[in-house]
Design a protein around this motif. Structure first.
Motif, mmCIF file in Angstrom:
data_model
loop_
_atom_site.group_PDB
_atom_site.id
_atom_site.type_symbol
_atom_site.label_atom_id
_atom_site.label_comp_id
_atom_site.label_asym_id
_atom_site.label_seq_id
_atom_site.Cartn_x
_atom_site.Cartn_y
_atom_site.Cartn_z
ATOM 1 N N HIS A 74 0.831 -1.209 0.000
ATOM 2 C CA HIS A 74 0.000 0.000 0.000
ATOM 3 C C HIS A 74 0.867 1.260 0.000
ATOM 4 O O HIS A 74 0.604 2.205 -0.767
ATOM 5 N N ILE A 75 1.911 1.293 0.830
ATOM 6 C CA ILE A 75 2.792 2.462 0.866
ATOM 7 C C ILE A 75 3.491 2.642 -0.476
ATOM 8 O O ILE A 75 3.604 3.771 -0.997
ATOM 9 N N HIS A 76 3.961 1.546 -1.065
ATOM 10 C CA HIS A 76 4.620 1.633 -2.377
ATOM 11 C C HIS A 76 3.646 2.169 -3.419
ATOM 12 O O HIS A 76 4.005 3.009 -4.264
ATOM 13 N N GLN A 77 2.409 1.697 -3.374
ATOM 14 C CA GLN A 77 1.398 2.177 -4.322
ATOM 15 C C GLN A 77 1.116 3.661 -4.115
ATOM 16 O O GLN A 77 0.971 4.421 -5.078
ATOM 17 N N ARG A 78 1.043 4.100 -2.851
ATOM 18 C CA ARG A 78 0.794 5.514 -2.573
ATOM 19 C C ARG A 78 1.920 6.389 -3.121
ATOM 20 O O ARG A 78 1.673 7.465 -3.675
ATOM 21 N N CYS A 79 3.166 5.951 -2.973
ATOM 22 C CA CYS A 79 4.291 6.721 -3.517
ATOM 23 C C CYS A 79 4.139 6.882 -5.026
ATOM 24 O O CYS A 79 4.426 7.952 -5.581
ATOM 25 N N GLY A 80 3.708 5.816 -5.706
ATOM 26 C CA GLY A 80 3.506 5.902 -7.143
ATOM 27 C C GLY A 80 2.329 6.787 -7.513
ATOM 28 O O GLY A 80 2.408 7.585 -8.461
ATOM 29 N N GLU A 81 1.228 6.677 -6.771
ATOM 30 C CA GLU A 81 0.046 7.505 -7.057
ATOM 31 C C GLU A 81 0.342 8.991 -6.887
ATOM 32 O O GLU A 81 -0.197 9.830 -7.621
ATOM 33 N N LEU A 82 1.191 9.313 -5.923
ATOM 34 C CA LEU A 82 1.538 10.714 -5.674
ATOM 35 C C LEU A 82 2.656 11.214 -6.589
ATOM 36 O O LEU A 82 3.064 12.374 -6.476
ATOM 37 N N ASP A 83 3.145 10.358 -7.477
ATOM 38 C CA ASP A 83 4.217 10.723 -8.414
ATOM 39 C C ASP A 83 5.438 11.259 -7.681
ATOM 40 O O ASP A 83 6.087 12.223 -8.119
ATOM 41 N N LEU A 84 5.780 10.621 -6.558
ATOM 42 C CA LEU A 84 6.924 11.098 -5.794
ATOM 43 C C LEU A 84 8.249 10.825 -6.488
ATOM 44 O O LEU A 84 9.302 11.289 -6.035
ATOM 45 N N ASP A 85 8.209 10.071 -7.598
ATOM 46 C CA ASP A 85 9.417 9.864 -8.373
ATOM 47 C C ASP A 85 9.696 11.014 -9.327
ATOM 48 O O ASP A 85 10.740 11.028 -9.987
ATOM 49 N N LYS A 86 8.795 11.998 -9.383
ATOM 50 C CA LYS A 86 8.963 13.149 -10.266
ATOM 51 C C LYS A 86 9.203 14.401 -9.421
ATOM 52 O O LYS A 86 8.408 14.718 -8.529
ATOM 53 N N PRO A 87 10.296 15.125 -9.669
ATOM 54 C CA PRO A 87 10.605 16.314 -8.850
ATOM 55 C C PRO A 87 9.471 17.324 -8.807
ATOM 56 O O PRO A 87 9.276 17.987 -7.776
ATOM 57 N N GLU A 88 8.706 17.442 -9.878
ATOM 58 C CA GLU A 88 7.634 18.438 -9.898
ATOM 59 C C GLU A 88 6.456 18.039 -9.021
ATOM 60 O O GLU A 88 5.533 18.839 -8.803
ATOM 61 N N HIS A 89 6.459 16.804 -8.502
ATOM 62 C CA HIS A 89 5.386 16.356 -7.614
ATOM 63 C C HIS A 89 5.880 15.991 -6.220
ATOM 64 O O HIS A 89 5.073 15.750 -5.323
#
Length: 609
Positions: A74-89
């Motif tokens: 769930h935490i991994h999915q949340r990181c992806g949903e929030l686009d935390l891999d993109k600096p602009e997000h």
């Protein structure tokens, strides 16, 4: 939707609203709501002597998951949903407000038990935290030490700060795991004043992927922190050398959620599952820097001021095998690198006269060995701790600190001498030494010498005995005077002085509440003291030993709403929560909620920390 569908608090993640009972998020959220609240720690939750010694030696411990794979997925999915891999997000410090479920990881009994074991009762989570993604094709980072988010601060041999790295997914070598150099937390390239002045004058950054030398093999073995499954945590010494390794996958993003924690009270007794004070030899010793005297000094400090002096500790003549002159020469051993422009401590760049303000006059050029950068650091640290074992050697170290360091060799020698003096056992601290350090603080020739003196005086206050206690208490007016408008002009020295006052405020015979009120006065004086997080930590330090004085509470509330410093605000919130611990349960619950869901208005994607 019917009224029957609105149960259990609803799903806060679904676009259809809190009444949704149909999506997968709702099922997970119900399971999260059903998790039990944190309870009291048991002995089994605490670290053992062997684990604490391993952390002192290696600087890293791996902690297994305490929750099921469903939670970490769930935490991994949340990181992806929030686009935390993109600096602009990636909203930096504020990601915790987006994923407050992380409270269940950070307040798990094994995580809390490990943090309490290493940082003592009353440790505090810093306001800085970050989600580090490692996307496909990411190149390796340079080996580095983090700087605190509020700037370059002193490296600590004692266990005073730690970082927790949480991995919501299984981490294999191809994902780009965190790499560490085990045992390297005691090795540095520069002190923090060098970092400030050198990076300000630098024109280059050792960007990831650029060919920059690795730290030397003498610093310890390199290790990739892979995990056998999701949900593992790595607890590392804040000053351990580390890197994000390269991600060689075509399409997988690895997330790591990083948190920082501080000690707020000096150790009085072991805070872990302690059975014996003896230092146990380990097969890993041969794969770490040969820094046994440093490990023993840190171990003795962690046993606490109330520990029996020298209990079961090995007695070794560290001065054997080298003359005093040779040790002094080694103490000054240095390198030819200067800090780069980046916000971390790295191996740095080759010295260029036009690049760095640190270039000393030709007559004061340091001896520069021809080996790899930093290869003489271990020998220099060892020399300092060997000198600290004798009266004559300690006087040499005090003289080195009083000179403050000129050129690279002087800076390195003063840094190493300070670390050795700060960890002296109480029996080795004399009234004359306290008087000498107080004199350096009052009229030292350089900011560096005064900064080192303030730090040493604070550390000596952790376990004063006899006449030394009286000398330290008598030196308090000197510390307070240094913070007045007519006192110490250098902000970094004032920051060190505040830390020393915070420790002194816990001394028997010291008026802690009065000092606490004085420090709050200073915290409110922005032009006088820009280093506000250090002052907030001093507040927590004193408050760990005595209650808040009358009238301080509303002033702390005002500071919490201040836009002066995002990190001071988070620490003041911690202060208020502790003050409310024995009071109104509703206020305590509200402050706890703010700790996990507070959105910092100073933090966004353009200023993530």
């Amino acid at each position: 939707m019917s009224e029957a569908g609105v149960v259990g608090g609803g799903c806060p993640r679904c676009a259809r609203g809190r009444g949704c009972t149909e999506c997968a998020h709702r099922t997970v959220w119900d399971r999260i709501h059903a998790l039990p609240p944190p309870g009291d720690l048991t002995d089994d939750d605490l670290l053992s002597d062997e684990q604490v010694q391993a952390f002192i030696r290696d600087g890293v411990l791996l902690l297994p998951p305490e929750l099921g794979d469903w939670f970490h997925d769930h935490i991994h999915q949340r990181c992806g949903e929030l686009d935390l891999d993109k600096p602009e997000h990636n909203v930096g410090n504020n990601f915790l407000a987006q994923i407050p479920e992380m409270e269940h990881v950070l307040r798990g009994p094994k995580v809390r038990g490990a943090l309490q074991s290493l940082l003592g009762n009353g440790y505090v989570m810093d306001g800085h935290r970050f989600c580090h993604p490692s996307g496909p094709g990411r190149v390796p980072q340079q080996w580095h030490k983090d700087a605190t988010a509020s700037g370059y601060t002193r490296r600590l041999f004692k266990v005073g700060r730690a970082m927790l790295m949480y991995y919501p997914q299984k981490v294999i070598r191809e994902h780009g795991p965190t790499g560490v150099i085990e045992g390297s937390q005691y090795c540095s390239m520069h002190d923090h004043l060098e970092m400030l002045s050198g990076s300000a004058a630098a024109t280059e950054v050792c960007d990831d992927g650029r060919v920059v030398p690795d730290p030397p093999p003498e610093w310890g073995a390199q290790r990739a922190l892979t995990t056998p499954g999701p949900g593992w945590c790595a607890l590392i010494h804040f000053d351990l050398w580390h890197q994000g390794m390269g991600n060689t996958t075509p399409d997988y993003c690895r997330f790591m959620l990083k948190f920082q924690f501080y000690r707020t009270a000096v150790p009085r007794a072991p805070s872990w599952r302690h059975t014996a004070a003896v230092w146990r030899p380990h097969e890993a010793h041969g794969q770490r820097p040969p820094l046994l005297p440093v490990w023993l000094a840190v171990w003795r400090w962690m046993l606490g001021a109330d520990a029996v002096e020298g209990a079961d500790a090995p007695v070794v003549d560290w001065t054997a095998g080298a003359t005093t002159r040779a040790q002094v020469d080694t103490l000054h051993a240095t390198h030819s690198r200067v800090p780069c422009l980046a916000n971390h401590e790295c191996v740095g760049l080759e010295r260029r006269a036009a690049q760095s303000m640190l270039q000393p006059p030709a007559a004061k050029m340091a001896r520069v060995d021809s080996g790899p950068p930093g290869h003489n650091e271990v020998a220099g640290v060892l020399a300092a701790f060997r000198l600290a074992e004798s009266d004559a050697g300690r006087q040499i170290l005090i003289n080195v600190v009083s000179k403050g360091g000129v050129g690279s060799a002087g800076c390195a020698a003063a840094r190493r001498a300070t670390d050795a003096l700060a960890l002296l056992p109480p029996r080795s601290v004399t009234q004359a030494a306290v008087a000498q350090m107080s004199a350096v603080l009052r009229k030292g020739a350089t900011s560096r010498s005064r900064l080192h003196a303030a730090y040493i005086l604070g550390e000596w206050a952790t376990a004063p005995v006899g006449e030394v206690r009286e000398a330290l208490l008598g030196g308090l007016p000197t510390l307070v005077e240094a913070l007045r408008p007519t006192g110490e002009p250098d902000g970094r020295v004032r920051e060190a002085v505040v830390g020393a006052i915070g420790i002194h405020g816990t001394l028997p015979g010291s008026d802690g509440p009065a000092l606490l009120a004085a420090v709050v006065d200073m915290l409110e004086a922005e032009p006088l003291l820009p280093a506000q997080p250090a002052i907030a930590l001093a507040l927590l330090h004193i408050q760990s030993e005595c209650p808040l004085p009358e009238g301080i509470f509303p002033r702390c509330i005002a500071l919490l709403g201040s836009r002066k410093d995002r990190y001071a605000g988070s620490l003041v919130l911690e202060l208020l929560q502790r003050d409310a611990a024995a009071g109104d349960p509703k206020l305590r619950a509200l402050l706890n909620c703010l700790m996990w869901q507070r959105w910092c208005p100073l933090t966004d994607t353009k200023s993530p920390y």
